[in-house]
Design a protein around this motif. Structure first.
Motif, PDB file in Angstrom:
ATOM      1  N   PRO A  16      32.760  30.123  43.665  1.00 38.86           N
ATOM      2  CA  PRO A  16      33.221  29.117  44.749  1.00 38.86           C
ATOM      3  C   PRO A  16      34.381  29.244  45.420  1.00 38.86           C
ATOM      4  CG  PRO A  16      32.112  27.856  43.081  1.00 38.86           C
ATOM      5  CD  PRO A  16      32.374  29.439  42.162  1.00 38.86           C
ATOM      6  N   ARG A  17      35.675  29.682  44.447  1.00 39.64           N
ATOM      7  CA  ARG A  17      36.817  29.986  45.085  1.00 39.64           C
ATOM      8  C   ARG A  17      36.715  31.240  45.783  1.00 39.64           C
ATOM      9  NH1 ARG A  17      42.260  31.231  41.943  1.00 39.64           N
ATOM     10  NH2 ARG A  17      42.220  29.197  41.068  1.00 39.64           N
ATOM     11  N   LEU A  18      35.822  32.186  45.416  1.00 39.24           N
ATOM     12  CA  LEU A  18      35.920  33.468  46.190  1.00 39.24           C
ATOM     13  C   LEU A  18      35.225  33.169  47.339  1.00 39.24           C
ATOM     14  CD1 LEU A  18      36.072  36.500  46.385  1.00 39.24           C
ATOM     15  CD2 LEU A  18      34.084  36.678  45.686  1.00 39.24           C
ATOM     16  N   LEU A  19      34.341  32.557  47.397  1.00 34.10           N
ATOM     17  CA  LEU A  19      33.400  31.926  48.849  1.00 34.10           C
ATOM     18  C   LEU A  19      34.667  31.284  49.690  1.00 34.10           C
ATOM     19  CD1 LEU A  19      30.085  31.065  47.593  1.00 34.10           C
ATOM     20  CD2 LEU A  19      30.917  33.315  48.508  1.00 34.10           C
ATOM     21  N   PHE A  20      35.145  30.182  49.240  1.00 33.98           N
ATOM     22  CA  PHE A  20      36.108  29.687  49.937  1.00 33.98           C
ATOM     23  C   PHE A  20      37.155  30.249  50.450  1.00 33.98           C
ATOM     24  CE2 PHE A  20      38.381  24.927  50.234  1.00 33.98           C
ATOM     25  CZ  PHE A  20      38.519  25.299  51.441  1.00 33.98           C
ATOM     26  N   ALA A  21      37.663  31.455  49.852  1.00 34.21           N
ATOM     27  CA  ALA A  21      38.759  32.397  49.987  1.00 34.21           C
ATOM     28  C   ALA A  21      38.253  33.178  51.182  1.00 34.21           C
ATOM     29  CB  ALA A  21      39.195  33.200  48.983  1.00 34.21           C
ATOM     30  N   ALA A  22      37.165  33.560  51.205  1.00 33.90           N
ATOM     31  CA  ALA A  22      36.308  34.294  52.317  1.00 33.90           C
ATOM     32  C   ALA A  22      36.358  33.551  53.622  1.00 33.90           C
ATOM     33  CB  ALA A  22      35.088  34.981  52.048  1.00 33.90           C
ATOM     34  N   VAL A  23      36.051  32.052  53.515  1.00 27.01           N
ATOM     35  CA  VAL A  23      36.039  31.205  54.511  1.00 27.01           C
ATOM     36  C   VAL A  23      37.617  31.105  55.149  1.00 27.01           C
ATOM     37  CG1 VAL A  23      35.910  28.768  55.581  1.00 27.01           C
ATOM     38  CG2 VAL A  23      33.806  30.097  54.135  1.00 27.01           C
ATOM     39  N   ALA A  24      38.471  30.985  54.283  1.00 27.78           N
ATOM     40  CA  ALA A  24      39.890  30.618  54.373  1.00 27.78           C
ATOM     41  C   ALA A  24      40.444  31.963  55.236  1.00 27.78           C
ATOM     42  CB  ALA A  24      40.777  30.327  53.187  1.00 27.78           C
TER      43      ALA A  24
ATOM     44  N   ILE B  46      45.921  34.587  49.979  1.00 27.23           N
ATOM     45  CA  ILE B  46      44.224  33.885  49.914  1.00 27.23           C
ATOM     46  C   ILE B  46      43.592  35.000  49.219  1.00 27.23           C
ATOM     47  CG2 ILE B  46      42.478  33.784  51.455  1.00 27.23           C
ATOM     48  CD1 ILE B  46      44.332  32.640  53.796  1.00 27.23           C
ATOM     49  N   PHE B  47      43.951  36.400  49.614  1.00 24.91           N
ATOM     50  CA  PHE B  47      43.210  37.550  48.896  1.00 24.91           C
ATOM     51  C   PHE B  47      43.267  37.475  47.585  1.00 24.91           C
ATOM     52  CE2 PHE B  47      41.605  41.566  47.738  1.00 24.91           C
ATOM     53  CZ  PHE B  47      41.223  42.012  48.823  1.00 24.91           C
ATOM     54  N   ALA B  48      44.516  37.302  46.838  1.00 27.32           N
ATOM     55  CA  ALA B  48      44.649  37.251  45.571  1.00 27.32           C
ATOM     56  C   ALA B  48      44.209  36.032  44.691  1.00 27.32           C
ATOM     57  CB  ALA B  48      46.140  37.415  45.404  1.00 27.32           C
ATOM     58  N   LEU B  49      44.278  34.932  45.382  1.00 31.47           N
ATOM     59  CA  LEU B  49      43.725  33.605  44.715  1.00 31.47           C
ATOM     60  C   LEU B  49      42.219  33.853  44.862  1.00 31.47           C
ATOM     61  CD1 LEU B  49      45.939  30.864  46.515  1.00 31.47           C
ATOM     62  CD2 LEU B  49      45.799  31.657  43.856  1.00 31.47           C
ATOM     63  N   GLY B  50      41.525  34.479  45.885  1.00 33.74           N
ATOM     64  CA  GLY B  50      40.108  34.614  45.713  1.00 33.74           C
ATOM     65  C   GLY B  50      39.549  35.526  44.768  1.00 33.74           C
ATOM     66  N   VAL B  51      40.159  36.677  44.514  1.00 35.83           N
ATOM     67  CA  VAL B  51      39.537  37.703  43.645  1.00 35.83           C
ATOM     68  C   VAL B  51      40.091  37.562  42.170  1.00 35.83           C
ATOM     69  CG1 VAL B  51      39.649  39.276  45.511  1.00 35.83           C
ATOM     70  CG2 VAL B  51      41.496  39.286  43.967  1.00 35.83           C
ATOM     71  N   GLU B  52      41.120  36.525  41.841  1.00 38.59           N
ATOM     72  CA  GLU B  52      41.615  36.163  40.579  1.00 38.59           C
ATOM     73  C   GLU B  52      40.706  35.939  39.727  1.00 38.59           C
ATOM     74  OE1 GLU B  52      45.441  33.722  38.977  1.00 38.59           O
ATOM     75  OE2 GLU B  52      44.074  32.659  40.563  1.00 38.59           O
ATOM     76  N   GLY B  53      40.465  36.409  38.549  1.00 38.69           N
ATOM     77  CA  GLY B  53      39.520  36.080  37.396  1.00 38.69           C
ATOM     78  C   GLY B  53      38.151  36.590  37.656  1.00 38.69           C
ATOM     79  N   LEU B  54      38.027  37.503  38.940  1.00 38.38           N
ATOM     80  CA  LEU B  54      36.678  38.032  38.867  1.00 38.38           C
ATOM     81  C   LEU B  54      36.216  39.344  38.002  1.00 38.38           C
ATOM     82  CD1 LEU B  54      36.381  38.261  42.938  1.00 38.38           C
ATOM     83  CD2 LEU B  54      35.389  36.480  41.219  1.00 38.38           C
ATOM     84  N   GLY B  55      37.189  39.699  37.414  1.00 38.50           N
ATOM     85  CA  GLY B  55      36.893  41.021  36.456  1.00 38.50           C
ATOM     86  C   GLY B  55      36.362  42.161  37.001  1.00 38.50           C
ATOM     87  N   PRO B  56      35.151  42.659  36.541  1.00 39.32           N
ATOM     88  CA  PRO B  56      34.398  43.663  37.045  1.00 39.32           C
ATOM     89  C   PRO B  56      34.062  43.679  38.362  1.00 39.32           C
ATOM     90  CG  PRO B  56      33.156  42.515  35.456  1.00 39.32           C
ATOM     91  CD  PRO B  56      34.438  41.940  35.265  1.00 39.32           C
ATOM     92  N   LEU B  57      34.064  42.355  39.125  1.00 39.02           N
ATOM     93  CA  LEU B  57      33.565  41.855  40.269  1.00 39.02           C
ATOM     94  C   LEU B  57      34.367  41.865  41.369  1.00 39.02           C
ATOM     95  CD1 LEU B  57      30.990  38.964  39.946  1.00 39.02           C
ATOM     96  CD2 LEU B  57      30.302  41.073  40.943  1.00 39.02           C
TER      97      LEU B  57
END
Length: 426
Positions: A236-244, A346-357
């Motif tokens: 969800p956070r990644l998706l919200f980051a994309a919207v932001a 926004i970018f960094a908060l969105g991809v934080e914790g995604l690991g291999p994704l």
């Protein structure tokens, strides 16, 4: 510098130059909007086609770029991006010859397609060229080249594209048909030489990239075990980051696209070259804000700092809409200082914790750059109906979305971005 960094020193230098090159291309669009409005007698909404065509290229090519990095490595993606960038710039020459607005839009789409490859590859590449413990500092250093590129783009536009002739529809209408045709053709062809030079310079960079040694993204640990792209939609956070990011990029592009238009409307008699000085000042504040914002992030959690900057940008955009005049113009220019950290945070908060994704998530956020087309078009639509000042309400609403994202992201216990999750740049 570590042994690995020394062995890839040419790649580091060339990759840093990419940040400069796409900054220049992005902000030349702001000059083109003013130039094409005069050369093709366009409405504000019609001038937004410049950004619509440009950011559509990002949207369409971000995922193919990520796939190419994964399949063929960073070098293939960077060379492809530079060749597309050069091709688009060179297409300005025949576009100016034929004098058709649609041909310029097609050329801009090709340029942006190349930039999608460059942005998708350069950000993660800078984190791998050297000691992983200093990845964030290395990428922040690379970011300094981006504002330099934006300022260069405005200076090229001011001195080699924009004329000192004010856009006076009455005076143009009073010309003879032959004189009017010469005027329009001269204004159209003003973009020909600068983009020809840019195209040749970018071709030289493509040649250099082809012979320089780059690390191979395919050899990263765990690359073969990466889950399918569809798994990014479970975050969800990644998706919200994309919207932001969609709304932030739209607000940034919209503000800069219409700064010249706003200045000329609110300060009667101002010519385009003088108005371009205010755009230059905006970009200078943007660059200063990046350095100050990065320093502040060492003391203030990124999500909280993002909320503060988004609030300030929101306030200044609303003030520009409601106050107008010279005071409104100064507030509009000042807003750029607070744009500085928003994209990378926004970018960094969105991809934080995604690991291999992370790479797949990164491409999703790059796709969100299409907001530069949508929000700019909305501003042009509002401007044609309610005036350029009221159009500034649109980026104000966009900053509100960024503020909400920052508040939501800040609720997590650990929103601090470490060296293993550096800040990419736009």
């Amino acid at each position: 510098m570590t042994g690995k960094a020394r062995s890839y020193a040419p790649a580091i230098i060339l990759t840093v130059s990419l940040f400069f090159l796409w900054g220049m291309a992005n902000n030349l669009n702001d000059i083109l909007i003013a130039q094409f409005k005069k050369a093709f007698t366009l409405s504000d909404f019609e001038t937004s086609f410049v950004q619509q065509a440009f950011y559509l290229g990002y949207f369409c090519l971000a995922i193919p770029a990520a796939m190419l990095v994964r399949a063929r490595g960073y070098k293939a993606a960077i060379v492809t991006g530079l060749l597309l960038y050069a091709a688009g710039a060179l297409l300005f020459y025949p576009a100016a010859h034929y004098g058709e607005y649609r041909y310029f839009l097609a050329a801009l789409f090709v340029i942006a397609s190349g930039l999608a490859f460059l942005e998708t590859s350069a950000n993660p590449l800078m984190t791998e060229l050297g000691d992983p413990r200093t990845a964030a500092r290395r990428l922040n250093w690379a970011q300094a080249a981006n504002p330099v590129g934006t300022l260069t783009g405005v200076l090229i536009g001011k001195y080699f594209i924009l004329s000192e002739i004010a856009h006076d529809e009455g005076a143009i209408a009073a010309m003879t048909p032959a004189a009017r045709e010469v005027f329009y053709r001269t204004e159209t062809q003003a973009v020909q030489a600068p983009y020809l030079v840019i195209g040749l310079v970018v071709l030289a960079f493509a040649l250099a990239a082809a012979i320089i040694r780059f690390p191979d993204a395919r050899t990263e640990a765990g690359e073969d075990a990466k889950p399918p792209f569809a798994h990014v939609f479970r975050h969800p956070r990644l998706l919200f980051a994309a919207v932001a990011q969609f709304f932030y990029v739209g607000a940034q592009v919209g503000l800069w696209s219409y700064t010249i238009r706003y200045a000329q409307y609110n300060v009667p008699g101002m010519i385009e070259r003088t108005a371009a000085d205010y755009l230059f000042a905006s970009l200078l504040l943007f660059g200063i804000g990046r350095f100050i914002g990065t320093a502040l992030m060492g003391r203030i959690p990124p999500a909280r700092l993002l909320a503060l900057f988004a609030t300030a940008a929101l306030t200044l955009a609303l003030a520009a809409a409601l106050i107008g005049g010279t005071a409104g113009l100064l507030m509009l220019v000042s807003a750029s200082f607070f744009l500085s950290i928003q994209f990378p945070t926004i970018f960094a908060l969105g991809v934080e914790g995604l690991g291999p994704l992370r790479k797949a998530g990164s491409s999703l956020i790059i796709m969100a750059i299409i907001g530069g087309a949508a929000v700019t078009a909305a501003m042009g639509f509002v401007s044609d109906r309610a005036g350029i000042n009221m159009a500034m309400l649109v980026p104000g609403l966009a900053f509100l979305v960024v503020l909400v994202f920052a508040v939501v992201a800040g609720r997590d216990a650990d929103t601090r971005i470490g060296d293993d999750n550096p800040l990419p740049i736009h």
